[in-house]
Structures are given as C-alpha cells and as structure tokens.
Design a protein around this motif. Structure first.
Motif, PDB file in Angstrom:
ATOM      1  N   LYS A 192       0.810  -1.221   0.000  1.00 55.96           N
ATOM      2  CA  LYS A 192       0.000   0.000   0.000  1.00 55.96           C
ATOM      3  C   LYS A 192       0.845   1.274   0.000  1.00 55.96           C
ATOM      4  O   LYS A 192       0.588   2.202  -0.780  1.00 55.96           O
ATOM      5  N   GLU A 193       1.866   1.318   0.839  1.00 54.26           N
ATOM      6  CA  GLU A 193       2.675   2.541   0.941  1.00 54.26           C
ATOM      7  C   GLU A 193       3.382   2.861  -0.371  1.00 54.26           C
ATOM      8  O   GLU A 193       3.313   3.993  -0.873  1.00 54.26           O
ATOM      9  N   LYS A 194       4.061   1.864  -0.947  1.00 54.32           N
ATOM     10  CA  LYS A 194       4.768   2.090  -2.210  1.00 54.32           C
ATOM     11  C   LYS A 194       3.783   2.318  -3.357  1.00 54.32           C
ATOM     12  O   LYS A 194       4.074   3.073  -4.284  1.00 54.32           O
ATOM     13  N   GLY A 195       2.621   1.650  -3.275  1.00 49.54           N
ATOM     14  CA  GLY A 195       1.620   1.817  -4.307  1.00 49.54           C
ATOM     15  C   GLY A 195       1.072   3.237  -4.343  1.00 49.54           C
ATOM     16  O   GLY A 195       0.935   3.838  -5.415  1.00 49.54           O
ATOM     17  N   LEU A 196       0.787   3.805  -3.180  1.00 46.62           N
ATOM     18  CA  LEU A 196       0.279   5.179  -3.111  1.00 46.62           C
ATOM     19  C   LEU A 196       1.348   6.178  -3.551  1.00 46.62           C
ATOM     20  O   LEU A 196       1.049   7.185  -4.198  1.00 46.62           O
ATOM     21  N   GLU A 197       2.606   5.869  -3.226  1.00 47.04           N
ATOM     22  CA  GLU A 197       3.713   6.732  -3.661  1.00 47.04           C
ATOM     23  C   GLU A 197       3.794   6.760  -5.188  1.00 47.04           C
ATOM     24  O   GLU A 197       3.975   7.817  -5.802  1.00 47.04           O
ATOM     25  N   PHE A 198       3.630   5.581  -5.816  1.00 47.31           N
ATOM     26  CA  PHE A 198       3.638   5.508  -7.282  1.00 47.31           C
ATOM     27  C   PHE A 198       2.480   6.315  -7.868  1.00 47.31           C
ATOM     28  O   PHE A 198       2.646   7.061  -8.849  1.00 47.31           O
ATOM     29  N   MET A 199       1.287   6.178  -7.283  1.00 49.40           N
ATOM     30  CA  MET A 199       0.106   6.877  -7.794  1.00 49.40           C
ATOM     31  C   MET A 199       0.281   8.394  -7.729  1.00 49.40           C
ATOM     32  O   MET A 199      -0.129   9.120  -8.642  1.00 49.40           O
TER      33      MET A 199
END
Length: 336
Positions: free
Chosen positions: A188-195
């Motif tokens: 979730k953390e890395k995914g939101l950073e990518f978004m």
C-alpha cells in the motif's frame, strides 16, 4: 504379483469413480429435463454471451434459456433487490469478480464442485466452489506506435513516470480494480507513492476503457494505462498503429460463474456450469473473441494469456468504497 494387484486395484477404483460420476451426471440431466429452463444473468454483452446459450441449447434441447444482460454494478443490485423481495429468478450469473463478491457476501450463491474445475488454475477458482472464472479480462497498457518511439515503448507502469509521458496518458475515471491491484502487488505505501508520481504526469481522465483505446488508436493520446487485452488485440488486427504490453504480475479481471442458492432450476444450472467450464464450452468462449479461463484452451492469438505469467486477480478488495475514495483523492476526481 503384488504389483499386479496394486495395478488392478487402481483401475478398479478408477472405473468405479467414473461410473459414479456418470450416474450422478445422468441424474442431473434427468432432473434438468423436468425443469426445462435456465435463466442466465451476466455483465457480458449479448453478442458474446448468447452464442454460449445457443450452444448449450443445441447440446440440451430440452432446456429453454433466458439471457438477461445487466451492465456493471447493476447486476449485483438486481440480484440483491430481487432476493430482498423474495423473488428468486436467476439460476446462473456471470458477473465480473468485483460484483460477484457482493452477491457471494450476501449468501446468495450455492457451492458446486463441478468435475471440470480440476482443469483450472487455482487462481481462477475458490476452494469452496462458489465461483470459477469463465472469461479472463487481462490488464494491458496500449500505446500508439506512431507517437511513441521504439526506445520509449513502455514495459512497466513505472516507465510512464518519465518526462516524455507528461500530458500524454489517458486513464479511466473508475479504474478502481487496477488501482487496487497495484496497491496490492506493490504494497500500500509504495503503491500510493507511485500513484502520486503518476498524478504529476497530468493524465487525462475519461470514462470507458474501450473509448480510451479508440482515442489512443486515433492518436489523441500516446498511451492508455489499462485496456483489456482482447480489445487491444482486436484494434491492432484492424490495422491501427498500436501495440500492447502485459505487465507482470498481470492483473486479471475475471468474469466468473455463480450458481444461485435458491434458483428455480438448480439442475439445469449445474448442467450449464459443467458445459461452460468444459473444453467444449471454453472453446465457445474463445470462438466469440474472449480469453478462456481454462488453460488447455489457449486464446487466439496465444500471447493474450501465457501459462507462465504470474497473475493477480482483482476485484477482491474487502472495501471497494475505500478504494474508490483513495482513487478519487489521489487523482483529484469527484468522489463516488
């Protein structure tokens, strides 16, 4: 001699198992003859789903089928509303996983361990026998080959963070399953950073994957983040200057088969499920231009779904409302 008896015992057990399955199938057929009907609710368009029912009727002419095509989330709403009113009208449903989950959660689906399920990958069915994938919608990026130089052709979603792509990206206003899948595979953390980084690229938001694919083919955008693979291939085969790429783990939006717990024709429902999961039924799925979920029925062309791909099923998020909220917040879209 010992080996002989072991060999004989094995084939005797196998023979008895086959006879038991045949007897059970014959009983289902006889009961289905008395029911004489089948109601099928699906998200799939009529042009692609009606041939399934036509082939089923040809195989079992004593069953009259009814096709009810319901788009998007309306299929779950229809099933739930009918159940609340005590009206049990459907026998088999074919919704996308995102909507199937809502129907399953309300306890409206019967378990059925079709003998055909053993041919399907574990990712494409649940252990309880509540759902099995019928059609695979695989997530692909599609780009315009006239607008994108070969050395800039994207191979991953992270490639879209390069300066070249700013203002050239098309995205759906409701790309919730793709968003959910990316957060799951990245964390979730890395995914939101990518978004958040993707938002800086100023993607243009429009509704509808197919419509976006057509805009990319027409040269209005360089790339669309997600279009179903079979649609991208269809556009490519028509001569459009596009290419597509599947990024592993490949996100799969399956259209799944469900049998109603309180359906009016339970035996016809089992018969239809056995048929559409069989090699014959899945070949019909392929003949209508879709990607079969059964591995021994390869799609056309075969590169649309490779056996060696790592895959991730999407539409399983426990809280789709939270996913929608996050998607809207990240990209500055109206909350739904």
């Amino acid at each position: 001699m010992k080996k002989f008896f072991q060999f004989f015992s094995f084939f005797l057990a196998l023979s008895l198992t086959v006879e038991t399955i045949d007897a059970a199938q014959s009983e289902v057929v006889e009961k289905a003859k008395q029911e004489r009907a089948l109601a099928f609710y699906t998200n799939l368009n009529i042009g692609e789903s009606k041939p399934w029912l036509d082939a089923f009727e040809k195989k079992y002419p004593f069953i009259k089928t009814e096709l009810v095509r319901v788009g998007g989330t309306a299929i779950a709403s229809k099933v739930l509303t009918e159940a609340q009113a005590g009206r049990h009208l459907w026998d088999v449903a074919g919704p996308l996983m995102l909507y199937a989950k809502e129907i399953i959660k309300r306890g409206l689906v019967a378990s059925y361990q079709s003998s055909e399920r053993k041919f399907f990958r574990d990712e494409f069915k649940d252990k309880e026998g509540l759902w099995t994938a019928l059609v695979l919608n695989n997530s692909t990026m599609m780009y315009n080959t006239k607008l994108v130089p070969p050395h800039m052709a994207p191979k991953s979603f992270d490639d879209l963070l390069a300066p070249f792509w700013k203002g050239k990206i098309s995205m759906d206003t409701e790309l919730y399953e793709w968003f959910e899948g990316q957060l799951r595979v990245r964390g979730k953390e890395k995914g939101l950073e990518f978004m958040k980084k993707l938002k800086v690229q100023e993607p243009v938001f429009r509704r509808g994957r197919t419509a976006q694919a057509e805009l990319v083919a027409a040269g209005e955008f360089a790339v669309t983040v997600e279009v179903y693979g079979h649609r991208a291939q269809e556009i490519k085969e028509k001569g459009a200057p596009i290419n597509w790429v599947a990024v592993e783990p490949v996100l799969i939006h399956p259209l799944v088969g469900l049998i109603a717990k309180n359906g009016p024709h339970p035996n016809a429902a089992r018969l239809f499920m056995d048929f559409i999961l069989s090699k014959e039924g899945q070949t019909k799925v392929r003949d209508e231009g879709r990607i079969p979920a059964r591995p021994d029925v390869p799609p056309q062309p075969p590169e649309l779904m490779r056996k060696e791909w790592k895959v991730e099923i999407v539409g399983l998020a426990e809280d789709i409302a939270e996913t929608r909220k996050l998607y809207a917040e990240i990209f500055g879209l109206p909350s739904r």
